[in-house]
Design a protein around this motif. Structure first.
Motif, PDB file in Angstrom:
ATOM      1  N   ILE A 134       0.845  -1.197   0.000  1.00 46.11           N
ATOM      2  CA  ILE A 134       0.000   0.000   0.000  1.00 46.11           C
ATOM      3  C   ILE A 134       0.882   1.250   0.000  1.00 46.11           C
ATOM      4  N   PRO A 135       0.577   2.229  -0.837  1.00 44.56           N
ATOM      5  CA  PRO A 135       1.340   3.485  -0.792  1.00 44.56           C
ATOM      6  C   PRO A 135       1.319   4.072   0.617  1.00 44.56           C
ATOM      7  N   ARG A 136       2.505   4.430   1.097  1.00 48.15           N
ATOM      8  CA  ARG A 136       2.623   4.852   2.496  1.00 48.15           C
ATOM      9  C   ARG A 136       1.800   6.097   2.808  1.00 48.15           C
ATOM     10  N   VAL A 137       1.665   6.974   1.839  1.00 49.53           N
ATOM     11  CA  VAL A 137       0.922   8.201   2.103  1.00 49.53           C
ATOM     12  C   VAL A 137      -0.544   7.896   2.391  1.00 49.53           C
ATOM     13  N   GLU A 138      -1.091   6.840   1.806  1.00 46.47           N
ATOM     14  CA  GLU A 138      -2.482   6.470   2.090  1.00 46.47           C
ATOM     15  C   GLU A 138      -2.633   5.983   3.525  1.00 46.47           C
ATOM     16  N   ILE A 139      -1.658   5.220   3.999  1.00 47.40           N
ATOM     17  CA  ILE A 139      -1.697   4.769   5.388  1.00 47.40           C
ATOM     18  C   ILE A 139      -1.587   5.967   6.334  1.00 47.40           C
ATOM     19  N   TRP A 140      -0.666   6.879   6.002  1.00 43.78           N
ATOM     20  CA  TRP A 140      -0.493   8.065   6.833  1.00 43.78           C
ATOM     21  C   TRP A 140      -1.766   8.909   6.875  1.00 43.78           C
ATOM     22  N   GLU A 141      -2.372   9.128   5.745  1.00 41.82           N
ATOM     23  CA  GLU A 141      -3.580   9.962   5.713  1.00 41.82           C
ATOM     24  C   GLU A 141      -4.736   9.302   6.447  1.00 41.82           C
ATOM     25  N   ALA A 142      -4.835   7.972   6.351  1.00 39.97           N
ATOM     26  CA  ALA A 142      -5.881   7.258   7.097  1.00 39.97           C
ATOM     27  C   ALA A 142      -5.663   7.410   8.595  1.00 39.97           C
ATOM     28  N   HIS A 143      -4.402   7.326   9.011  1.00 37.02           N
ATOM     29  CA  HIS A 143      -4.095   7.510  10.434  1.00 37.02           C
ATOM     30  C   HIS A 143      -4.397   8.931  10.882  1.00 37.02           C
ATOM     31  N   GLN A 144      -4.049   9.910  10.072  1.00 30.22           N
ATOM     32  CA  GLN A 144      -4.325  11.297  10.437  1.00 30.22           C
ATOM     33  C   GLN A 144      -5.826  11.556  10.565  1.00 30.22           C
ATOM     34  N   ALA A 145      -6.610  10.887   9.726  1.00 27.05           N
ATOM     35  CA  ALA A 145      -8.068  11.004   9.846  1.00 27.05           C
ATOM     36  C   ALA A 145      -8.545  10.432  11.176  1.00 27.05           C
ATOM     37  N   ALA A 146      -7.971   9.289  11.568  1.00 24.03           N
ATOM     38  CA  ALA A 146      -8.329   8.690  12.855  1.00 24.03           C
ATOM     39  C   ALA A 146      -7.887   9.580  14.013  1.00 24.03           C
ATOM     40  N   LYS A 147      -6.744  10.204  13.857  1.00 24.24           N
ATOM     41  CA  LYS A 147      -6.222  11.097  14.897  1.00 24.24           C
ATOM     42  C   LYS A 147      -7.122  12.316  15.070  1.00 24.24           C
ATOM     43  N   ARG A 148      -7.557  12.872  13.948  1.00 26.96           N
ATOM     44  CA  ARG A 148      -8.471  14.018  14.038  1.00 26.96           C
ATOM     45  C   ARG A 148      -9.804  13.611  14.667  1.00 26.96           C
ATOM     46  N   GLU A 149     -10.263  12.411  14.357  1.00 25.42           N
ATOM     47  CA  GLU A 149     -11.520  11.934  14.950  1.00 25.42           C
ATOM     48  C   GLU A 149     -11.377  11.785  16.464  1.00 25.42           C
ATOM     49  N   LEU A 150     -10.237  11.233  16.912  1.00 30.87           N
ATOM     50  CA  LEU A 150      -9.966  11.127  18.343  1.00 30.87           C
ATOM     51  C   LEU A 150      -9.950  12.497  18.993  1.00 30.87           C
ATOM     52  N   PHE A 151      -9.270  13.443  18.381  1.00 31.75           N
ATOM     53  CA  PHE A 151      -9.152  14.769  18.981  1.00 31.75           C
ATOM     54  C   PHE A 151     -10.481  15.518  18.952  1.00 31.75           C
ATOM     55  N   ASP A 152     -11.276  15.296  17.914  1.00 31.57           N
ATOM     56  CA  ASP A 152     -12.620  15.893  17.874  1.00 31.57           C
ATOM     57  C   ASP A 152     -13.462  15.355  19.034  1.00 31.57           C
ATOM     58  N   PHE A 153     -13.333  14.049  19.304  1.00 35.07           N
ATOM     59  CA  PHE A 153     -14.054  13.432  20.422  1.00 35.07           C
ATOM     60  C   PHE A 153     -13.626  14.065  21.746  1.00 35.07           C
ATOM     61  N   ILE A 154     -12.322  14.230  21.944  1.00 27.33           N
ATOM     62  CA  ILE A 154     -11.813  14.811  23.196  1.00 27.33           C
ATOM     63  C   ILE A 154     -12.308  16.243  23.367  1.00 27.33           C
ATOM     64  N   GLU A 155     -12.292  17.007  22.290  1.00 25.17           N
ATOM     65  CA  GLU A 155     -12.742  18.399  22.398  1.00 25.17           C
ATOM     66  C   GLU A 155     -14.240  18.472  22.673  1.00 25.17           C
ATOM     67  N   ALA A 156     -15.013  17.593  22.005  1.00 26.30           N
ATOM     68  CA  ALA A 156     -16.461  17.615  22.198  1.00 26.30           C
ATOM     69  C   ALA A 156     -16.847  17.161  23.608  1.00 26.30           C
ATOM     70  N   GLN A 157     -16.130  16.165  24.139  1.00 27.82           N
ATOM     71  CA  GLN A 157     -16.482  15.600  25.435  1.00 27.82           C
ATOM     72  C   GLN A 157     -15.912  16.384  26.613  1.00 27.82           C
ATOM     73  N   TYR A 158     -14.687  16.888  26.452  1.00 32.98           N
ATOM     74  CA  TYR A 158     -13.981  17.454  27.606  1.00 32.98           C
ATOM     75  C   TYR A 158     -13.524  18.891  27.391  1.00 32.98           C
ATOM     76  N   GLY A 159     -13.784  19.436  26.210  1.00 31.94           N
ATOM     77  CA  GLY A 159     -13.436  20.825  25.951  1.00 31.94           C
ATOM     78  C   GLY A 159     -11.944  21.090  25.871  1.00 31.94           C
ATOM     79  N   ILE A 160     -11.161  20.066  25.531  1.00 34.64           N
ATOM     80  CA  ILE A 160      -9.704  20.197  25.452  1.00 34.64           C
ATOM     81  C   ILE A 160      -9.279  20.055  23.998  1.00 34.64           C
ATOM     82  N   SER A 161      -8.498  21.009  23.527  1.00 33.55           N
ATOM     83  CA  SER A 161      -8.055  21.011  22.139  1.00 33.55           C
ATOM     84  C   SER A 161      -6.667  20.392  22.033  1.00 33.55           C
ATOM     85  N   MET A 162      -6.521  19.404  21.132  1.00 32.12           N
ATOM     86  CA  MET A 162      -5.238  18.743  20.877  1.00 32.12           C
ATOM     87  C   MET A 162      -4.783  19.071  19.455  1.00 32.12           C
TER      88      MET A 162
END
Length: 575
Positions: A325-353
């Motif tokens: 798999i092209p590495r950039v696709e793996i990286w972008e998929a991970h970054q999407a997951a990371k943003r989803e995690l951080f969106d969850f933290i901000e929505a639940q606890y009001g903390i920006s990462m």
């Protein structure tokens, strides 16, 4: 029409008993790794069309919902849930004798549907019936709640009640009773009575998996309490051998299971070796744990896999092709997951990462031997590392058992350390660690940290979940990581490979021994974080992306429950 018939299109050959089972976040019948492993195993049974049936307890009040106050104190809140939203109540009932009373047990059935449509039913045993005495209605109320007597009553329901329920549901052709830890060991006494004390017959039917070298992980009960609870079902003269009754006059459930099982295994190669030293009179094999891949891979990474490895859900071994798999696709998929995690933290606890900052994740049960605070041993050094080598963020999560004062103190210590780090390193403790939050964390952080005292990490499936999502592990060489790590390729090790903490047939309380290694491990952790991990993340992104691909291909393709279940089928169930 018996609703159970909907879920039993054919005879069942394997009965899988587990004190806890984690199938989905909304069903709070699990506390941590043991239950999640059980749920993942049952899902792979269904995917692979293994004719199995699961048996556990219902826990009408769950484990607990965790809140953390401003001082870092854990607050336990009861869980409210309605099993009728997820399961079907069977009409069949059985009775078990507890303290001389007949206690009625009913069962709810939950269908675990495999990827091809095959279904494995899971029975959730429940004593909350109006016909029972008030105290007996509470037996199946709390997971790991109450005192020793309460726990023994639960194990009576699981072992005796589970075996009875399978019998009246006409599962007479079972070829294996798999005890996932010693909590279900009383079923062996039921089988011994059923087969006229034919030990060879019972041993041929029983499989036992031991999960921990930690003494507290092996249930023991005072013999007088056992006599009072079990009455005529307990025969001391039949059990006063093979350490089933120990020198302190306690019934050891692990030894009860060992004595009656023909196939016994640990849950990683190292853990198998440790278990063999703990129980030298028995042959202990090893089947390394795994995870249910399609449950734990996040949506963004699954989409990438779908486009390159379309059969990965059916064939976990196909993940080895992730190297293409092209590495950039793996990286972008991970970054999407990371943003989803951080969106969850901000929505639940009001903390920006910040998604551009290297983020370390540590999430597991808050227990002393897991050394959650090793990373925080020298906060000033940690701040200097972050300032010199690149920015850093840390996410913690995990529940302490309500009776575990040390575990609760760890959470407070982490909370206090967060204040010491101030704005130099942003750190968040995410309360109420469960399946829902776990999936965010194992896919969204950049580094998965694990720092247990050796050799007390029997397996460590959270690290497998992270690896399958391309997250790099940074861990003490114990449990599965001994088998899964290639230094600088799939991740990094912490500290020396071997620590002498076991002598003879038992594992010492290793805290005193391990204290000498805390400083050594912490120094190695800080050194690798500063000189290898942070520079690789910020200055050699292509190498980092290669490591992500290697984790999916090498670790994801092997450390999964499809491979694990296949081993149980071939080595334990149908020999």
């Amino acid at each position: 029409m018996n609703p159970y018939s909907i879920y039993t299109p054919q005879d069942r050959k394997v009965a899988y008993f587990s004190m806890e089972v984690g199938l989905q976040p909304e069903i709070p019948t699990y506390s941590g790794g043991l239950g999640i492993l059980a749920g993942d195993t049952l899902k792979s049974f269904a995917d692979l069309s293994v004719p199995a049936i699961g048996v556990t307890l219902l826990y009408t009040k769950g484990y607990f919902h965790q809140e953390i106050d401003s001082d870092g104190n854990q607050i336990e809140v009861p869980v409210e849930w309605d099993p009728s939203n997820f399961m079907t109540l069977l009409t069949e009932k059985v009775t078990v004798d507890i303290e001389g009373r007949s206690v009625l047990v009913q069962a709810w059935v939950y269908p675990v549907k495999g990827i091809t449509g095959y279904t494995v039913p899971v029975l959730f045993l429940d004593t909350n019936l109006a016909a029972n005495e008030p105290e007996d209605r509470e037996i199946s109320a709390y997971l790991y709640g109450g005192d020793e007597r309460y726990r023994l009553k639960q194990e009576v329901v699981l072992g005796f009640g589970g075996a009875h329920m399978l019998q009246i549901l006409d599962h007479d052709n079972l070829q294996a009773y798999h005890m996932n830890e010693g909590h279900a060991a009383l079923l062996t006494l039921e089988l011994m009575d059923r087969y006229q004390q034919d030990l060879d017959k019972v041993k041929a039917l029983c499989v036992f998996t031991t999960h921990t070298p930690v003494p507290a992980g092996h249930d023991t009960f005072d013999v007088d309490t056992v006599r009072d609870v079990l009455r005529d079902r307990f025969h001391f003269e039949d059990l006063g051998h093979s350490n089933i009754i120990d020198t302190d006059g306690r019934l050891n459930m692990t030894y009860l299971a060992l004595y009656h099982a023909e196939y016994i295994n640990g849950v990683a190669q190292k853990h198998g070796e440790i278990s063999q030293k703990m129980f030298p009179e028995y042959r202990i094999d090893a089947i390394t744990n795994g995870i249910h891949i399609r449950t734990w891979i996040c949506d963004s990474m699954a989409a990438v896999l779908d486009s390159h490895i379309p059969n990965w859900r059916q064939d976990s071994y196909a993940l080895r092709n992730a190297l293409d798999i092209p590495r950039v696709e793996i990286w972008e998929a991970h970054q999407a997951a990371k943003r989803e995690l951080f969106d969850f933290i901000e929505a639940q606890y009001g903390i920006s990462m910040d998604p551009d900052v290297l983020t370390i994740g540590f999430a597991r049960r808050a227990a002393a031997y897991k050394r959650a605070t090793l990373l925080l041993r020298d906060t000033e050094r940690l701040k200097k590392i972050a300032s010199r080598s690149g920015r850093l963020q840390i996410l913690y999560s995990g529940k302490a058992h309500p009776a575990d004062a040390e575990g609760k103190a760890l959470i407070q210590e982490i909370h206090q350390a967060g204040g010491q780090l101030n704005d130099d390193i942003k750190m968040v403790y995410i309360p109420n660690y469960d399946m829902y939050r776990a999936k965010f964390l194992v896919s969204g952080v950049d580094i998965w940290l694990n720092t247990p005292m050796r050799p007390l990490e029997a397996s460590g499936t959270s690290g497998m979940k992270a690896a399958a999502n391309g997250v790099v592990n940074f861990s003490v060489l114990d449990g599965w990581w001994i088998e899964g790590y290639i230094e600088g390729v799939t991740g990094w090790s912490i500290g020396p490979r071997r620590v002498k903490t076991e002598t003879g047939p038992a594992i010492h309380d290793v805290r005193e021994t391990s204290a000498a290694y805390d400083a050594l491990d912490a120094d190695d952790l800080y050194g690798k974080l500063e000189h290898q991990i942070l520079p690789c993340f910020y200055e050699d992104r292509s190498r980092w992306m290669n490591m992500m691909a290697y984790n999916i291909a090498l670790n994801g393709s092997f450390f999964n429950t499809h491979r694990m279940v296949a081993q149980y089928v071939l080595e334990a169930y149908f020999q």
